[in-house]
Design an enzyme around this catalytic site. Structure first.
Site, PDB file in Angstrom:
ATOM      1  N   LYS A   9       0.866  -1.178   0.000  1.00 31.85           N
ATOM      2  CA  LYS A   9       0.000   0.000   0.000  1.00 31.85           C
ATOM      3  C   LYS A   9       0.906   1.234   0.000  1.00 31.85           C
ATOM      4  O   LYS A   9       2.002   1.213   0.573  1.00 31.85           O
ATOM      5  CB  LYS A   9      -0.877  -0.018   1.260  1.00 31.85           C
ATOM      6  CG  LYS A   9      -1.690   1.237   1.503  1.00 31.85           C
ATOM      7  CD  LYS A   9      -2.818   1.378   0.509  1.00 31.85           C
ATOM      8  CE  LYS A   9      -3.587   2.695   0.728  1.00 31.85           C
ATOM      9  NZ  LYS A   9      -4.513   2.985  -0.370  1.00 31.85           N
TER      10      LYS A   9
ATOM     11  N   ASN B  22     -13.741   3.885  -4.549  1.00 31.84           N
ATOM     12  CA  ASN B  22     -13.133   3.913  -3.222  1.00 31.84           C
ATOM     13  C   ASN B  22     -12.694   5.319  -2.871  1.00 31.84           C
ATOM     14  O   ASN B  22     -12.362   6.133  -3.740  1.00 31.84           O
ATOM     15  CB  ASN B  22     -11.934   2.955  -3.144  1.00 31.84           C
ATOM     16  CG  ASN B  22     -10.635   3.604  -3.589  1.00 31.84           C
ATOM     17  OD1 ASN B  22      -9.972   4.315  -2.821  1.00 31.84           O
ATOM     18  ND2 ASN B  22     -10.266   3.396  -4.857  1.00 31.84           N
ATOM     19  N   SER B  23     -12.728   5.560  -1.575  1.00 36.24           N
ATOM     20  CA  SER B  23     -12.077   6.750  -1.038  1.00 36.24           C
ATOM     21  C   SER B  23     -11.464   6.321   0.289  1.00 36.24           C
ATOM     22  O   SER B  23     -11.903   6.732   1.364  1.00 36.24           O
ATOM     23  CB  SER B  23     -13.075   7.887  -0.842  1.00 36.24           C
ATOM     24  OG  SER B  23     -12.366   9.028  -0.388  1.00 36.24           O
ATOM     25  N   MET B  24     -10.476   5.439   0.172  1.00 29.66           N
ATOM     26  CA  MET B  24      -9.883   4.856   1.377  1.00 29.66           C
ATOM     27  C   MET B  24      -9.163   5.933   2.196  1.00 29.66           C
ATOM     28  O   MET B  24      -9.176   5.894   3.428  1.00 29.66           O
ATOM     29  CB  MET B  24      -8.887   3.752   0.999  1.00 29.66           C
ATOM     30  CG  MET B  24      -9.469   2.654   0.114  1.00 29.66           C
ATOM     31  SD  MET B  24     -10.914   1.866   0.809  1.00 29.66           S
ATOM     32  CE  MET B  24     -10.169   0.910   2.113  1.00 29.66           C
ATOM     33  N   GLY B  25      -8.534   6.869   1.505  1.00 31.81           N
ATOM     34  CA  GLY B  25      -7.840   7.940   2.226  1.00 31.81           C
ATOM     35  C   GLY B  25      -6.509   7.500   2.795  1.00 31.81           C
ATOM     36  O   GLY B  25      -6.123   7.912   3.898  1.00 31.81           O
TER      37      GLY B  25
ATOM     38  N   CYS C   3      -2.888   9.808  -5.900  1.00 28.28           N
ATOM     39  CA  CYS C   3      -3.950   9.475  -4.949  1.00 28.28           C
ATOM     40  C   CYS C   3      -5.081  10.497  -5.087  1.00 28.28           C
ATOM     41  O   CYS C   3      -4.872  11.693  -4.928  1.00 28.28           O
ATOM     42  CB  CYS C   3      -3.449   9.468  -3.520  1.00 28.28           C
ATOM     43  SG  CYS C   3      -4.814   9.073  -2.399  1.00 28.28           S
TER      44      CYS C   3
HETATM   45  O1  ERO Z   1      -7.809   6.248  -1.107  1.00 31.01           O
HETATM   46  C1  ERO Z   1      -6.742   5.653  -1.280  1.00 31.01           C
HETATM   47  O2  ERO Z   1      -6.067   5.207  -0.330  1.00 31.01           O
HETATM   48  C2  ERO Z   1      -6.305   5.485  -2.675  1.00 31.01           C
HETATM   49  N1  ERO Z   1      -7.236   5.055  -3.563  1.00 31.01           N
HETATM   50  C3  ERO Z   1      -6.952   4.933  -4.884  1.00 31.01           C
HETATM   51  O3  ERO Z   1      -7.809   4.557  -5.679  1.00 31.01           O
HETATM   52  N2  ERO Z   1      -5.717   5.225  -5.317  1.00 31.01           N
HETATM   53  C4  ERO Z   1      -4.744   5.654  -4.468  1.00 31.01           C
HETATM   54  O4  ERO Z   1      -3.647   5.918  -4.950  1.00 31.01           O
HETATM   55  C5  ERO Z   1      -5.046   5.794  -3.090  1.00 31.01           C
HETATM   56  C6  ERO Z   1      -4.076   6.276  -2.148  1.00 31.01           C
HETATM   57  C7  ERO Z   1      -2.850   6.505  -2.354  1.00 31.01           C
END
Ligand code: ERO
Length: 416
Positions: free
Chosen positions: A51, A75-78, A134
């Site tokens: 990651k 996604n919006s994992m952040g 990101c």
């Molecule tokens: O939200 C994230 O962690 C994320 N989601 C993505 O689709 N691409 C990313 O590059 C990324 C975080 C670096």
């Protein structure tokens, strides 16, 4: 690829590093924790991609922040990650799996990138991938869309990293942007490209809930999965041409089958990463179910058994797909229509067994018995309990989609 005797050699070389297989996870797809990274190590993936890491550990954006749907995922994992110091400790152990380790480096500001890269490069990843794309940090634009900032940043990282250095780019939609970025990358320079990150700031709306499907940034997030494959292929092709085929490209975007991977190779990729499809492997699938019911002595056992199997099908569908939304204030269903009534299809069907206990009224003191729909209800708990037995994670939300599963696994880990 070469074909010799009865084996197919799917290895590849990127920037002088040999990959035993040209398929691997995409950064972000189940590669945050030690357990996830070690699982990749034990698997047949051609590399372990981490990651994207930041200076400090991050829990990421509020949930729900990942949503799979028919067209792919948003996604919006952040940037949830353990922080670069933790990965610096983990990487030497990951190297014992004897496949390349790609360290993905991110940051919340420009200065973070060289600082992280310097330390990480020292612990011996085979390649460093700088994430310039990101899309999900509120208030932070994607660096890859700012050509000057990208060049400055790559030069600073280049100066502190001796191993092969690549960049993970956002998708570009205009040849002028492909050309401008290619110029930057030739000047900086880099050794490989990973193309593309998710298509940023997309919006998925659930018409039943009349709401966006993820919480952060008002629902805007990175799109992945089958729908973005043509965009990914276009970027692979455009950069392959801009470099006259002289830079190794790792294709990412919409890969869920051998054919998808082959298309990336045809466009110019040397290797292929898998993101959304790998996450979807967290789909719960029911393989076999046995229902034991007591309804007295059945007049027609075949009819009763098929009724029970019908109930099991409805129960599994409810557990895994159907999304019943109750308005808790007034106690009515908010989506009382057939649109959210999702039933399994033939390919989802499991091995179903119905056993009827041969006891008149099952020793109950009621004088009549029927089967009706009651067998639906325990099916839900049976699925949730089977998930618990298989993974140790208690699922308390329906339907059990990959994001619910991931959240339950994270919760189980926290409790452990
Ligand atoms: O939200 C994230 O962690 C994320 N989601 C993505 O689709 N691409 C990313 O590059 C990324 C975080 C670096």
């Amino acid at each position: 690829m070469t074909h010799s005797h009865d084996t197919v050699d799917l290895s590849c070389t990127i920037a002088g590093v040999r990959f035993p297989l040209c398929l691997m996870n995409a950064s972000g797809a189940l590669c945050v924790t030690r357990e996830e990274l070690e699982a990749l190590g034990r698997s047949r993936t051609g590399a372990i991609v981490t990651k994207s890491m930041t200076l400090e550990a991050r829990t990421g954006n509020p949930e729900p922040r990942y949503y799979p749907f028919a067209g792919g995922s948003i996604n919006s994992m952040g940037l949830p990650n353990l922080g670069y110091r933790a990965y610096a400790e983990l990487i030497p152990a990951l190297k014992t799996f004897r496949k390349p380790v790609i360290a993905s480096v991110a940051g919340l500001c420009e200065d973070d990138f060289p600082e992280i890269a310097r330390t990480i490069a020292r612990v011996g990843p085979d390649l460093v991938e700088v994430n310039l794309s990101c899309p999900n940090i509120p208030g932070k634009p994607q660096i890859g869309y700012d050509f000057e900032a990208s060049e400055r940043l790559i030069r600073r990282v280049r100066a502190v990293v001796a191993c092969p250095l690549g960049v993970k780019l956002p998708p570009y939609f205009d040849p002028a942007h492909h050309a401008a970025m290619a110029k930057v990358l030739k000047r900086a320079p880099v050794d490989f490209l990973s193309l593309i990150n998710s298509v940023g700031n997309a919006l998925v709306i659930d018409p039943d809930r009349e709401s966006v499907v993820i919480k952060p940034k008002g629902g805007f997030g990175g799109l992945g999965g089958p729908g973005i494959k043509p965009v990914a292929l276009a970027n692979v092709r455009a950069f392959w041409k801009a470099f006259d085929g002289r830079i190794p490209i790792i294709g990412v975007g919409g890969v869920a089958s051998g054919t998808d991977a082959f298309e990336h190779l045809l466009a110019g990729a040397s290797a292929v990463q898998i993101g959304t499809a790998y996450l979807l492997s967290y789909n719960v699938k029911v393989l076999k179910m046995v229902a034991v019911n007591d309804c007295g002595i059945p007049i027609n056992p075949l009819t009763v058994e098929s009724q029970v199997i019908g109930c099991m099908i409805q129960g599994v569908s409810w557990a895994l797909w159907e999304n019943r939304i109750l308005d808790r204030n007034v106690g009515t269903m908010v989506n009382p229509n057939l649109e959210s009534y999702k039933i399994l299809s033939a390919s989802d069907m499991f091995e179903a067994h119905s056993l009827l206990t041969p006891v008149a009224n099952g020793g109950q003191n009621t004088s009549t018995a029927g089967i009706g729909e009651p067998p639906i209800t325990p099916t839900l708990a049976a699925v949730a309990n089977a998930v618990y037995n298989a993974t140790g994670a208690r699922v308390r939300r329906l339907p059990i989609t990959p994001d619910v599963m991931l959240a339950a696994l994270a919760d189980a880990k926290r409790r452990a």
